[in-house]
Each structure stands twice: as C-alpha cells, then as structure tokens.
Write a protein that holds these residues in place. Structure first.
Motif, PDB file in Angstrom:
ATOM      1  N   CYS A  31      30.783 -30.972 -18.317  1.00 20.68           N
ATOM      2  CA  CYS A  31      30.478 -32.401 -18.349  1.00 20.68           C
ATOM      3  C   CYS A  31      28.968 -32.585 -18.266  1.00 20.68           C
ATOM      4  N   SER A  32      28.394 -33.169 -19.298  1.00 20.40           N
ATOM      5  CA  SER A  32      26.978 -33.527 -19.291  1.00 20.40           C
ATOM      6  C   SER A  32      26.878 -34.964 -18.798  1.00 20.40           C
ATOM      7  N   ILE A  33      26.220 -35.156 -17.672  1.00 13.28           N
ATOM      8  CA  ILE A  33      26.156 -36.494 -17.081  1.00 13.28           C
ATOM      9  C   ILE A  33      25.561 -37.509 -18.052  1.00 13.28           C
ATOM     10  N   ASP A  34      24.648 -37.072 -18.917  1.00  7.34           N
ATOM     11  CA  ASP A  34      24.042 -38.005 -19.871  1.00  7.34           C
ATOM     12  C   ASP A  34      25.075 -38.593 -20.841  1.00  7.34           C
ATOM     13  N   ASP A  35      26.193 -37.894 -21.037  1.00  8.56           N
ATOM     14  CA  ASP A  35      27.236 -38.388 -21.937  1.00  8.56           C
ATOM     15  C   ASP A  35      28.088 -39.500 -21.320  1.00  8.56           C
ATOM     16  N   VAL A  36      28.111 -39.590 -19.993  1.00  2.00           N
ATOM     17  CA  VAL A  36      29.005 -40.542 -19.322  1.00  2.00           C
ATOM     18  C   VAL A  36      28.283 -41.512 -18.389  1.00  2.00           C
ATOM     19  N   ARG A  37      27.005 -41.363 -18.219  1.00  2.00           N
ATOM     20  CA  ARG A  37      26.284 -42.083 -17.176  1.00  2.00           C
ATOM     21  C   ARG A  37      26.335 -43.599 -17.282  1.00  2.00           C
ATOM     22  N   PHE A  38      26.236 -44.154 -18.485  1.00  2.00           N
ATOM     23  CA  PHE A  38      26.143 -45.612 -18.579  1.00  2.00           C
ATOM     24  C   PHE A  38      27.417 -46.319 -18.132  1.00  2.00           C
ATOM     25  N   PRO A  83      35.955 -32.989 -11.007  1.00  2.00           N
ATOM     26  CA  PRO A  83      35.701 -32.164  -9.809  1.00  2.00           C
ATOM     27  C   PRO A  83      35.504 -30.669 -10.049  1.00  2.00           C
ATOM     28  N   ASN A  84      36.169 -30.092 -11.000  1.00  2.00           N
ATOM     29  CA  ASN A  84      36.078 -28.638 -11.189  1.00  2.00           C
ATOM     30  C   ASN A  84      35.473 -28.302 -12.543  1.00  2.00           C
ATOM     31  N   TYR A  85      34.368 -28.930 -12.834  1.00  2.00           N
ATOM     32  CA  TYR A  85      33.695 -28.777 -14.122  1.00  2.00           C
ATOM     33  C   TYR A  85      32.367 -28.035 -13.956  1.00  2.00           C
ATOM     34  N   ILE A  86      31.832 -27.629 -15.081  1.00  2.00           N
ATOM     35  CA  ILE A  86      30.457 -27.162 -15.146  1.00  2.00           C
ATOM     36  C   ILE A  86      29.636 -28.407 -15.494  1.00  2.00           C
ATOM     37  N   HIS A  87      28.753 -28.816 -14.608  1.00  2.00           N
ATOM     38  CA  HIS A  87      27.965 -30.038 -14.782  1.00  2.00           C
ATOM     39  C   HIS A  87      26.529 -29.710 -15.135  1.00  2.00           C
ATOM     40  N   ASP A  88      25.993 -30.433 -16.118  1.00  2.00           N
ATOM     41  CA  ASP A  88      24.546 -30.405 -16.319  1.00  2.00           C
ATOM     42  C   ASP A  88      24.060 -31.833 -16.159  1.00  2.00           C
ATOM     43  N   PHE A  89      23.172 -32.001 -15.192  1.00  2.00           N
ATOM     44  CA  PHE A  89      22.630 -33.317 -14.877  1.00  2.00           C
ATOM     45  C   PHE A  89      21.443 -33.607 -15.781  1.00  2.00           C
ATOM     46  N   GLY A  90      21.302 -34.855 -16.194  1.00  2.00           N
ATOM     47  CA  GLY A  90      20.074 -35.276 -16.851  1.00  2.00           C
ATOM     48  C   GLY A  90      18.926 -35.061 -15.878  1.00  2.00           C
ATOM     49  N   ALA A  91      17.753 -34.782 -16.392  1.00  2.00           N
ATOM     50  CA  ALA A  91      16.608 -34.409 -15.545  1.00  2.00           C
ATOM     51  C   ALA A  91      16.336 -35.416 -14.434  1.00  2.00           C
ATOM     52  N   GLY A  92      16.516 -36.693 -14.699  1.00  5.02           N
ATOM     53  CA  GLY A  92      16.248 -37.711 -13.681  1.00  5.02           C
ATOM     54  C   GLY A  92      17.306 -37.820 -12.613  1.00  5.02           C
ATOM     55  N   HIS A  93      18.487 -37.271 -12.852  1.00  2.54           N
ATOM     56  CA  HIS A  93      19.586 -37.410 -11.902  1.00  2.54           C
ATOM     57  C   HIS A  93      19.424 -36.536 -10.654  1.00  2.54           C
TER      58      HIS A  93
END
Length: 184
Positions: A31-38, A83-93
């Motif tokens: 899950c890339s947070i940038d894909d779901v953040r808004f 909960p059980n994902y590989i997460h990559d946070f956007g740089a600002g997160h």
C-alpha cells in the motif's frame, strides 16, 4: 508475517521500489499511502478548494503546512485499514515540524517494530546530494530540492524509524533483502 513493514524517507529514497520488491518476494500486498491519502484527508475536513486558496496565497509551502494534520491522520488510518501490508509512506508523511503532530505520529507508530528509514548515506550532506542528483532526473523545481533537503535534515524520520538502511552502492533488490532479513 503478521505485522506491517513501513518504509519512510525523503523523495527518491527508493521507498516505493523497495516496497514493491518486498511485496513480491513475501507475497504480501503493498500500500502506497500516496495512492489513498486524499480519502483519509477528507475524513477530517480536507478541502481541495481550501488547498487551492492556500496555494494561490502562499504557494506550495502553504499547501505543505495545510497538509500536515491530514498526513498524520492518514498514517493512522492507512495502518488500520491495511494492517498486514508493506507500506511506503509519501516523504511528507514522516516529517512533522509541529512538535504536537510529531508526538501524535510517535504514538501511532510506536507499536510498530518494522519501520525502516531509507537514506543514501549516514552522511547527511552526501544523502542530500545523492537525492538531489536523483531528483534532477524528474524535476528542475528548486523548491522540491529544498523541501527534500528539509526531509533529510529534519529529525522526524530518525525519531520515527526503528531501523535505518543506507542504500548507496546497493541495488533495490539488495535493500529489499536487507529489510526482509531484518524482519525475519
């Protein structure tokens, strides 16, 4: 693995690429947070119209400041929903100038062990220069370079991470394997 793996770091540090490799190797969704953040931002009142008014008045720096409370909320929510994902946070997160937001992020992330900060080097100036070189291949916007340098120098990433991986001289595959070795 029953716990998420969270990759944090500045722009162009390799978070998404490495997360994808780990996801494929371990057969765990990414899950890339940038894909779901808004969607998460909207839960607590984010408005594109307000963002645009701020952009017109204060430029990107104003928008960046506007996003901060929404970013910490998105961090909390993405970890609840995935909960059980590989997460990559956007740089600002993972960078919070406001001490109370940094403390909120510390509380949210405190229970997670697999938080990896990706940086090119232990030498901050070398990291800034390496990332600037990578960034120059995708933008010539000096404000992005300045913001990314801020992400490298600010204490938040080091405060929030549990492990630091220095990537210079390593392929994305090698970095991914180093993280996998660390979580097993």
């Amino acid at each position: 693995m029953e716990k998420p793996v969270i990759l944090i770091g500045p722009i162009c540090s390799g978070k998404t690429t490495v997360a994808e490799i780990i996801s494929n190797k371990l057969d765990i969704p990414q899950c890339s947070i940038d894909d779901v953040r808004f969607d998460y931002y909207k839960e607590i009142g984010f408005s594109k119209e307000q963002q645009e008014r701020i952009r017109q008045k204060d430029g990107f720096k104003g928008v960046y400041t506007y996003w901060k409370p929404f970013e910490v909320h998105a961090v909390k929510r993405v970890l609840e929903d995935y909960p059980n994902y590989i997460h990559d946070f956007g740089a600002g997160h993972s960078v919070y100038e406001d001490e109370s937001l940094l403390q909120k992020a510390q509380v949210i992330l405190g229970k997670y062990e697999n938080i990896f900060l990706l940086l090119p080097s232990s030498n901050i100036n070398e990291s800034v220069n390496t990332l600037a070189e990578r960034l120059s291949k995708i933008t010539d916007d000096k404000s992005v370079f300045k913001l990314n340098e801020h992400f490298v120098r600010h204490k938040s990433n080091r405060v929030l991470s549990k492990h630091v991986i220095y990537t210079n001289g390593k392929s994305a595959e090698e970095v991914a394997q180093q993280i996998i070795d660390n979580i097993n």
